[in-house]
Design an enzyme around this catalytic site. Structure first.
Site, mmCIF file in Angstrom:
data_model
loop_
_atom_site.group_PDB
_atom_site.id
_atom_site.type_symbol
_atom_site.label_atom_id
_atom_site.label_comp_id
_atom_site.label_asym_id
_atom_site.label_seq_id
_atom_site.Cartn_x
_atom_site.Cartn_y
_atom_site.Cartn_z
ATOM 1 N N GLU A 179 -2.624 -8.113 7.264
ATOM 2 C CA GLU A 179 -2.972 -7.733 8.636
ATOM 3 C C GLU A 179 -4.009 -8.662 9.250
ATOM 4 O O GLU A 179 -4.803 -8.256 10.091
ATOM 5 C CB GLU A 179 -3.449 -6.271 8.662
ATOM 6 C CG GLU A 179 -2.326 -5.305 8.305
ATOM 7 C CD GLU A 179 -2.715 -3.842 8.370
ATOM 8 O OE1 GLU A 179 -1.904 -3.048 8.867
ATOM 9 O OE2 GLU A 179 -3.824 -3.499 7.912
ATOM 10 N N LYS A 180 -3.957 -9.939 8.863
ATOM 11 C CA LYS A 180 -4.936 -10.882 9.411
ATOM 12 C C LYS A 180 -4.692 -11.205 10.885
ATOM 13 O O LYS A 180 -5.567 -11.753 11.551
ATOM 14 C CB LYS A 180 -4.959 -12.168 8.586
ATOM 15 C CG LYS A 180 -3.656 -12.917 8.475
ATOM 16 C CD LYS A 180 -3.835 -14.148 7.584
ATOM 17 C CE LYS A 180 -2.518 -14.861 7.330
ATOM 18 N NZ LYS A 180 -1.663 -14.098 6.394
ATOM 19 N N PHE A 181 -3.504 -10.861 11.389
ATOM 20 C CA PHE A 181 -3.243 -11.047 12.814
ATOM 21 C C PHE A 181 -3.348 -9.738 13.593
ATOM 22 O O PHE A 181 -3.055 -9.704 14.790
ATOM 23 C CB PHE A 181 -1.875 -11.698 13.022
ATOM 24 C CG PHE A 181 -1.828 -13.113 12.514
ATOM 25 C CD1 PHE A 181 -2.581 -14.103 13.122
ATOM 26 C CD2 PHE A 181 -1.059 -13.438 11.414
ATOM 27 C CE1 PHE A 181 -2.555 -15.411 12.649
ATOM 28 C CE2 PHE A 181 -1.024 -14.731 10.924
ATOM 29 C CZ PHE A 181 -1.779 -15.728 11.545
ATOM 30 N N HIS A 182 -3.748 -8.665 12.917
ATOM 31 C CA HIS A 182 -4.077 -7.408 13.607
ATOM 32 C C HIS A 182 -5.510 -7.532 14.097
ATOM 33 O O HIS A 182 -6.416 -7.900 13.356
ATOM 34 C CB HIS A 182 -3.937 -6.243 12.630
ATOM 35 C CG HIS A 182 -4.048 -4.889 13.263
ATOM 36 N ND1 HIS A 182 -5.196 -4.437 13.882
ATOM 37 C CD2 HIS A 182 -3.152 -3.882 13.367
ATOM 38 C CE1 HIS A 182 -5.000 -3.212 14.330
ATOM 39 N NE2 HIS A 182 -3.772 -2.848 14.033
ATOM 40 N N ASN A 191 -5.019 7.903 3.540
ATOM 41 C CA ASN A 191 -4.792 7.201 4.807
ATOM 42 C C ASN A 191 -3.315 7.268 5.161
ATOM 43 O O ASN A 191 -2.464 6.854 4.361
ATOM 44 C CB ASN A 191 -5.198 5.728 4.685
ATOM 45 C CG ASN A 191 -5.021 4.960 5.982
ATOM 46 O OD1 ASN A 191 -5.786 5.120 6.922
ATOM 47 N ND2 ASN A 191 -3.991 4.115 6.033
ATOM 48 N N GLU A 192 -3.023 7.814 6.333
ATOM 49 C CA GLU A 192 -1.653 7.813 6.849
ATOM 50 C C GLU A 192 -0.626 8.247 5.790
ATOM 51 O O GLU A 192 0.287 7.505 5.433
ATOM 52 C CB GLU A 192 -1.285 6.432 7.398
ATOM 53 C CG GLU A 192 -2.067 6.051 8.632
ATOM 54 C CD GLU A 192 -1.665 4.711 9.229
ATOM 55 O OE1 GLU A 192 -1.950 4.487 10.419
ATOM 56 O OE2 GLU A 192 -1.074 3.884 8.501
ATOM 57 N N GLU A 239 -7.857 5.529 14.728
ATOM 58 C CA GLU A 239 -7.500 4.118 14.806
ATOM 59 C C GLU A 239 -6.841 3.821 16.145
ATOM 60 O O GLU A 239 -6.037 4.601 16.649
ATOM 61 C CB GLU A 239 -6.512 3.725 13.701
ATOM 62 C CG GLU A 239 -7.051 3.723 12.296
ATOM 63 C CD GLU A 239 -6.016 3.216 11.301
ATOM 64 O OE1 GLU A 239 -5.055 2.521 11.734
ATOM 65 O OE2 GLU A 239 -6.137 3.521 10.100
ATOM 66 N N TRP A 292 2.593 -5.788 13.725
ATOM 67 C CA TRP A 292 3.802 -5.260 13.107
ATOM 68 C C TRP A 292 4.959 -5.083 14.077
ATOM 69 O O TRP A 292 6.015 -4.588 13.699
ATOM 70 C CB TRP A 292 3.502 -3.929 12.402
ATOM 71 C CG TRP A 292 2.549 -3.032 13.117
ATOM 72 C CD1 TRP A 292 1.208 -2.927 12.905
ATOM 73 C CD2 TRP A 292 2.851 -2.114 14.180
ATOM 74 N NE1 TRP A 292 0.649 -2.001 13.762
ATOM 75 C CE2 TRP A 292 1.640 -1.481 14.548
ATOM 76 C CE3 TRP A 292 4.025 -1.753 14.846
ATOM 77 C CZ2 TRP A 292 1.566 -0.525 15.550
ATOM 78 C CZ3 TRP A 292 3.958 -0.804 15.847
ATOM 79 C CH2 TRP A 292 2.734 -0.205 16.182
ATOM 80 N N ARG A 306 0.861 -1.180 0.000
ATOM 81 C CA ARG A 306 0.000 0.000 0.000
ATOM 82 C C ARG A 306 0.903 1.238 0.000
ATOM 83 O O ARG A 306 2.120 1.120 0.120
ATOM 84 C CB ARG A 306 -0.940 0.016 1.203
ATOM 85 C CG ARG A 306 -0.240 0.182 2.538
ATOM 86 C CD ARG A 306 -1.220 0.160 3.696
ATOM 87 N NE ARG A 306 -0.702 0.903 4.839
ATOM 88 C CZ ARG A 306 -1.303 0.998 6.018
ATOM 89 N NH1 ARG A 306 -2.471 0.398 6.195
ATOM 90 N NH2 ARG A 306 -0.782 1.704 6.990
#
Length: 656
Positions: A354-357, A153-154, A306, A314, A115
């Site tokens: 980011e599936k573990f976020h 975004n960011e 957020e 991360w 991204r």
């Protein structure tokens, strides 16, 4: 009059998060809305990473799914913060238009597959970004679910490529007008770097040895400005359709890549993403620092865009939040001025990077602890929102911070690479936070007259205007305390004669700053009554002009570690935490600044917002806080007299 956060909150605290339904089958949406309603979610952000779904091929538009989603959310009383999806261009853009891809300082292309893979200077990227923004605004500007716009975004992407180089040269010509002025500002007489043509100037790409620090400083300024141009271009498009709705973009916390003071002036709502480490014993203080900074940029209520309901993905080791910590830190944000408490993201992803976020609904689903705590928090925020929303925080102390000073002071050729501005800033803010002293942040050129005490942890670069402002503040009766390496350079990163601005030396009672004496990691220097860390200075004071606290022993024995001349203090080392807290608390008391509440147990934070007193227990043991008088505790709806008991990570919101 510009719209504000209050136009979206309407007397509430916004509660929700990023919602990425395109990752899920459409039949999941009804279940999402059911769970949102149970958790008192009243706001979601849509479309942040939806560009390839909205525009699957150049010029195509797929809005049907978003139409249905907007209608569904509105039917269930959930407002939408609609994002422009421009932070993550579709793969076809980079494939068809390589000029949209940024290059790093070594010339490597940043390809699609992650991204933020866009060049801020690419005319092609800007054209596509404007087109999708225009179509979103035209289609949804009148939709009743829409409450706010979220641009990109960011923002964080730098570009050293050829199109960015041409834009950099244009930016420099506008700033300096002539090559002579640029050569003077950059000090190009050093190392034979004089430029005879604008076309010879490049971004600070890979070099054999140290890069020109003034060139690097201007490139940081340029990058911030180019990203800001991208933001304002999209902002202005949506404003044409919805001038009554606020517009924001989300900052990363204390991020080096943006001049956030300047950016905040272009936003209707200042929002930030905040992810303290749950295992960090000072995680709450980091949160307080970012919250104070964001509130000060907003000059009032702000938006927590957020945070994580549980672990992130991360860090090297990603720890979950212990029971009650998410609630505690959310209330801390509200206490320090947030009128919106939101998360990344609503439902935890099953695929992707980011599936573990964590999400508000984790992999464990609605029976999981995370969602159950979210339900509790949503109900409690709804209960207090009418008393809290719009409330302001009064501070008698301003901590000064400036991105240009940070950029200049971060050059690789500095006296000590161990001196890291965020760490110095954190140490000084921590001292004030642990002393229960409420602080704002301010730019060194802001009006400081409303503060009893101004604290400058470190401002290596100070403009002439900023120096004049500090002098006027002290002459006007204010108390000023400055840390080491302050006032060293001017706005071109040119070291001032004498190693510190002469007016500041006079203010502090310094005759000569002979040498900087940086310390090694773990090394300390003895001072009368405390130990210093990180840094020390060989200072000769003006005879009889200043009170001093001397160094003891070593090369600097007897020379001043701390100087005071009237209401101006200079601290030439970084005292250890207890000593710095004691020093600043004493200076604050002398300036007439009092703690929020006296006698607080260790680990308890107290913040006043409007007429409310927030008590936050950052410890794991039950504590009792003395609060004279009778108060209404708004979360539980009970009356308390003279004392409040807080359990592990407990919170109380009191109204007299």
């Amino acid at each position: 009059m510009r719209p504000a956060l209050s136009d979206a909150t309407r007397g509430r605290i916004l509660f929700g998060g990023d919602y990425n339904p395109e990752q899920w089958p459409e039949e999941t949406w009804q279940d999402d809305v059911r769970l949102m309603t149970r958790a008192r979610v009243n706001s979601v952000t849509l479309g942040v990473f939806s560009w390839s779904r909205l525009e699957p091929e150049p010029g195509a538009r797929e809005f049907g799914w978003l139409d249905r989603l907007m209608d569904l959310l509105h039917a269930n009383g959930i407002g939408v913060v609609l994002a422009t999806p421009t932070s993550s261009p579709p793969p076809w853009m980079g494939r068809l238009h390589p000029d949209t891809l940024p290059r790093d300082a070594d010339g490597h292309t940043e390809w699609w597959g992650g991204r933020q893979h866009f060049s801020h200077s690419s005319a092609t990227y800007r054209r596509y970004a404007a087109a999708i923004t225009e179509d979103l605004a035209a289609r949804y500007g009148t939709h009743p679910a829409l409450t706010m716009w979220h641009i990109n975004n960011e923002y964080c992407t730098a570009d050293h490529g050829d199109e960015a180089a041409a834009a950099f040269r244009r930016w420099l010509r506008q700033r300096y007008t002539t090559l002579d002025a640029l050569n003077t500002a950059w000090g190009t007489a050093f190392w034979s770097q004089g430029y005879d043509t604008w076309d010879g100037i490049l971004p600070p790409r890979r070099a054999h040895y140290l890069k020109n620090p003034a060139q690097v400083l201007d490139f940081r300024r340029f990058t911030s400005d180019m990203l800001l141009e991208c933001y304002t271009a999209e902002r202005d498009i949506v404003r044409r359709y919805t001038p009554h709705l606020p517009v924001t973009t989300n900052f990363m916390p204390l991020w080096i890549g943006q001049d956030a003071w300047r950016w905040a002036g272009e936003e209707d709502v200042v929002s930030v993403d905040l992810y303290p480490d749950p295992r960090d014993p000072l995680g709450a203080q980091h949160g307080a620092l970012v919250q104070d900074l964001t509130r000060s940029q907003a000059r009032g209520p702000w938006m927590l865009m957020e945070q994580a309901a549980g672990p992130v993905n991360w860090r090297g080791v990603n720890h979950p939040k212990p029971r009650g910590l998410n609630r505690l830190w959310s209330f801390q944000a509200v206490a320090r001025g947030a009128d919106a408490v939101c998360y990344f993201q609503w439902r935890q992803s099953r695929q992707g990077a980011e599936k573990f976020h964590s999400g508000m609904v984790g992999h464990a689903g609605e029976q999981g602890r995370t969602y159950q705590e979210i339900r509790q928090l949503g109900a409690e925020l709804e209960r207090i929102s009418g008393d809290v929303s719009g409330g302001r925080i009064d501070a008698d102390i301003a901590v000064l911070h400036d991105w240009h000073s940070w950029w200049a002071g971060a050059h690789e050729g500095r006296p000590s690479t161990l001196v890291d501005l965020p760490e110095v800033l954190t140490a000084w803010h921590r001292a004030l936070w642990e002393a229960h002293l409420t602080t704002d942040f301010a730019h060194p050129e802001h009006d400081l007259s409303g503060y009893r005490l101004v604290v400058v942890p470190q401002l290596y670069l100070l403009t002439d205007t900023a120096v004049t402002n500090l002098l006027a503040y002290v002459r006007g009766g204010g108390t000023l305390v400055c840390g080491f390496l302050t006032g060293v350079a001017d706005e071109d990163d040119r070291v001032r004669t004498g190693g510190m601005d002469a007016r500041l030396r006079e203010l502090f009672g310094i005759r000569t700053l002979h040498e900087w004496w940086p310390l090694e990691a773990g090394e300390t220097v003895e001072c009368e009554g405390f130990r210093g860390t990180l840094w020390s200075e060989e200072i000769e004071p003006e005879p009889g002009a200043a009170e001093t606290v001397p160094y003891r022993g070593g090369e600097l024995d007897g020379l001043p570690a701390v100087l005071r001349r009237g209401r101006a203090w200079y601290v030439s080392t970084l005292p250890e935490p207890d000593a710095l807290r004691s020093l600043l608390a004493g200076i604050a008391a002398g300036a007439g600044v009092r703690p929020v509440l006296d006698g607080l147990p260790v680990g308890v934070e107290a913040v006043r917002r409007g007429e409310l007193l927030f008590l936050l227990n950052h410890g794991r043991e039950q504590v009792t806080v003395q609060v004279p008088g009778t108060h209404r505790e708004l979360i539980g709806g009970t009356d308390v007299t003279d004392a409040v008991t807080l359990g592990r990570h407990g919170v109380a919101v009191l109204r007299s």
